[in-house]
Motif scaffolding. Sequence first.
Motif, PDB file in Angstrom:
ATOM      1  N   TRP A  65       0.836  -1.206   0.000  1.00  0.00           N
ATOM      2  CA  TRP A  65       0.000   0.000   0.000  1.00  0.00           C
ATOM      3  C   TRP A  65       0.870   1.255   0.000  1.00  0.00           C
ATOM      4  O   TRP A  65       0.672   2.170  -0.801  1.00  0.00           O
ATOM      5  CB  TRP A  65      -0.918  -0.031   1.224  1.00  0.00           C
ATOM      6  N   VAL A  66       1.847   1.295   0.898  1.00  0.00           N
ATOM      7  CA  VAL A  66       2.717   2.472   1.011  1.00  0.00           C
ATOM      8  C   VAL A  66       3.540   2.666  -0.251  1.00  0.00           C
ATOM      9  O   VAL A  66       3.669   3.787  -0.767  1.00  0.00           O
ATOM     10  CB  VAL A  66       3.635   2.324   2.240  1.00  0.00           C
ATOM     11  N   LEU A 113       2.874   1.611  -3.341  1.00  0.00           N
ATOM     12  CA  LEU A 113       2.040   1.988  -4.479  1.00  0.00           C
ATOM     13  C   LEU A 113       1.611   3.451  -4.401  1.00  0.00           C
ATOM     14  O   LEU A 113       1.492   4.127  -5.433  1.00  0.00           O
ATOM     15  CB  LEU A 113       0.809   1.075  -4.561  1.00  0.00           C
ATOM     16  N   TRP A 114       1.382   3.957  -3.215  1.00  0.00           N
ATOM     17  CA  TRP A 114       1.054   5.371  -3.058  1.00  0.00           C
ATOM     18  C   TRP A 114       2.295   6.241  -3.242  1.00  0.00           C
ATOM     19  O   TRP A 114       2.182   7.423  -3.587  1.00  0.00           O
ATOM     20  CB  TRP A 114       0.448   5.624  -1.678  1.00  0.00           C
ATOM     21  N   GLY A 115       3.464   5.679  -2.953  1.00  0.00           N
ATOM     22  CA  GLY A 115       4.697   6.441  -3.097  1.00  0.00           C
ATOM     23  C   GLY A 115       4.838   7.553  -2.081  1.00  0.00           C
ATOM     24  O   GLY A 115       5.474   8.575  -2.335  1.00  0.00           O
ATOM     25  N   SER A 116       4.239   7.359  -0.907  1.00  0.00           N
ATOM     26  CA  SER A 116       4.286   8.392   0.124  1.00  0.00           C
ATOM     27  C   SER A 116       4.377   7.727   1.486  1.00  0.00           C
ATOM     28  O   SER A 116       3.809   6.650   1.719  1.00  0.00           O
ATOM     29  CB  SER A 116       3.027   9.269   0.056  1.00  0.00           C
ATOM     30  N   TYR A 117       5.086   8.401   2.412  1.00  0.00           N
ATOM     31  CA  TYR A 117       5.212   7.888   3.772  1.00  0.00           C
ATOM     32  C   TYR A 117       4.547   8.840   4.764  1.00  0.00           C
ATOM     33  O   TYR A 117       4.908   8.882   5.929  1.00  0.00           O
ATOM     34  CB  TYR A 117       6.683   7.689   4.129  1.00  0.00           C
ATOM     35  N   SER A 118       3.565   9.589   4.283  1.00  0.00           N
ATOM     36  CA  SER A 118       2.836  10.502   5.156  1.00  0.00           C
ATOM     37  C   SER A 118       1.990   9.716   6.149  1.00  0.00           C
ATOM     38  O   SER A 118       1.660   8.540   5.934  1.00  0.00           O
ATOM     39  CB  SER A 118       1.952  11.434   4.330  1.00  0.00           C
ATOM     40  N   VAL A 134      -1.268   8.059   4.767  1.00  0.00           N
ATOM     41  CA  VAL A 134      -1.024   6.885   3.933  1.00  0.00           C
ATOM     42  C   VAL A 134      -0.627   5.687   4.788  1.00  0.00           C
ATOM     43  O   VAL A 134      -1.124   4.568   4.604  1.00  0.00           O
ATOM     44  CB  VAL A 134       0.066   7.186   2.877  1.00  0.00           C
ATOM     45  N   SER A 171      -3.761   4.618   6.955  1.00  0.00           N
ATOM     46  CA  SER A 171      -4.802   4.002   6.127  1.00  0.00           C
ATOM     47  C   SER A 171      -4.325   2.669   5.560  1.00  0.00           C
ATOM     48  O   SER A 171      -5.113   1.724   5.413  1.00  0.00           O
ATOM     49  CB  SER A 171      -5.199   4.952   4.989  1.00  0.00           C
ATOM     50  N   GLY A 172      -3.023   2.561   5.250  1.00  0.00           N
ATOM     51  CA  GLY A 172      -2.484   1.297   4.749  1.00  0.00           C
ATOM     52  C   GLY A 172      -2.601   0.185   5.770  1.00  0.00           C
ATOM     53  O   GLY A 172      -2.960  -0.947   5.438  1.00  0.00           O
TER      54      GLY A 172
END
Length: 201
Positions: free
Chosen positions: A23-24, A26-31, A34, A37-38
């Motif tokens: 999930w993280v 594929l979103w390409g973000s570590y906010s 994200v 929700s992952g």
Amino acid sequence: MRRPGRRIAAGHLPTVGWLWLLWVMLWGSYSVPVVVSGLAVAAGVVVLFPLPPLTSRVKWRPLRVLLIIGHTVVDVLASAVAVGWEAVRHGPKTSAALIRVPLRADTDLTVTAVANLTTLTPGTLVLEIDRRERLLYVHALPVRDDQGVEHRRREVRAADGRVVAALGRGSATEGDTRHGRGRHGGGPNGRGRHGGEDDDR
């Protein structure tokens, strides 16, 4: 009375962790949104679509999983730069190869993990998984010569080794003994080139 339930829950942790990582990535973000929700999505998938626990075949090593995440981030960034430069410099003339890679991973989970990590990295795409022989067929670019083929093969096998160290129960020796050097049939370096040369699988 609670121990069986705890063992089942622990057996699902690798699945939750892997779905969370996907999930993280594929979103390409570590906010924070994200990441949170992952975790929620991964846990929800495991609860709604339960799979058999993996405790009997997988050893969960959190520190090594974190090492996988770190290496994956570095690989994604480095490969993105290399592929982007290749596209700007050579455009449609960018050379590629179809490479056969032997795996040390010996379970469905670890083989799938290696395949997904390979596909997540820009410039590499898993076209086929030979589960019986434990082989990946990887389309890779840019690849210009035999050294490029071996470099890409080493990258995939390095990811394979990290996955086995984090989740698997196999050994590097077993994989190397079974597959030898893992050379691709039809040539001394296992190369199947695109653009001017026939793919040899």
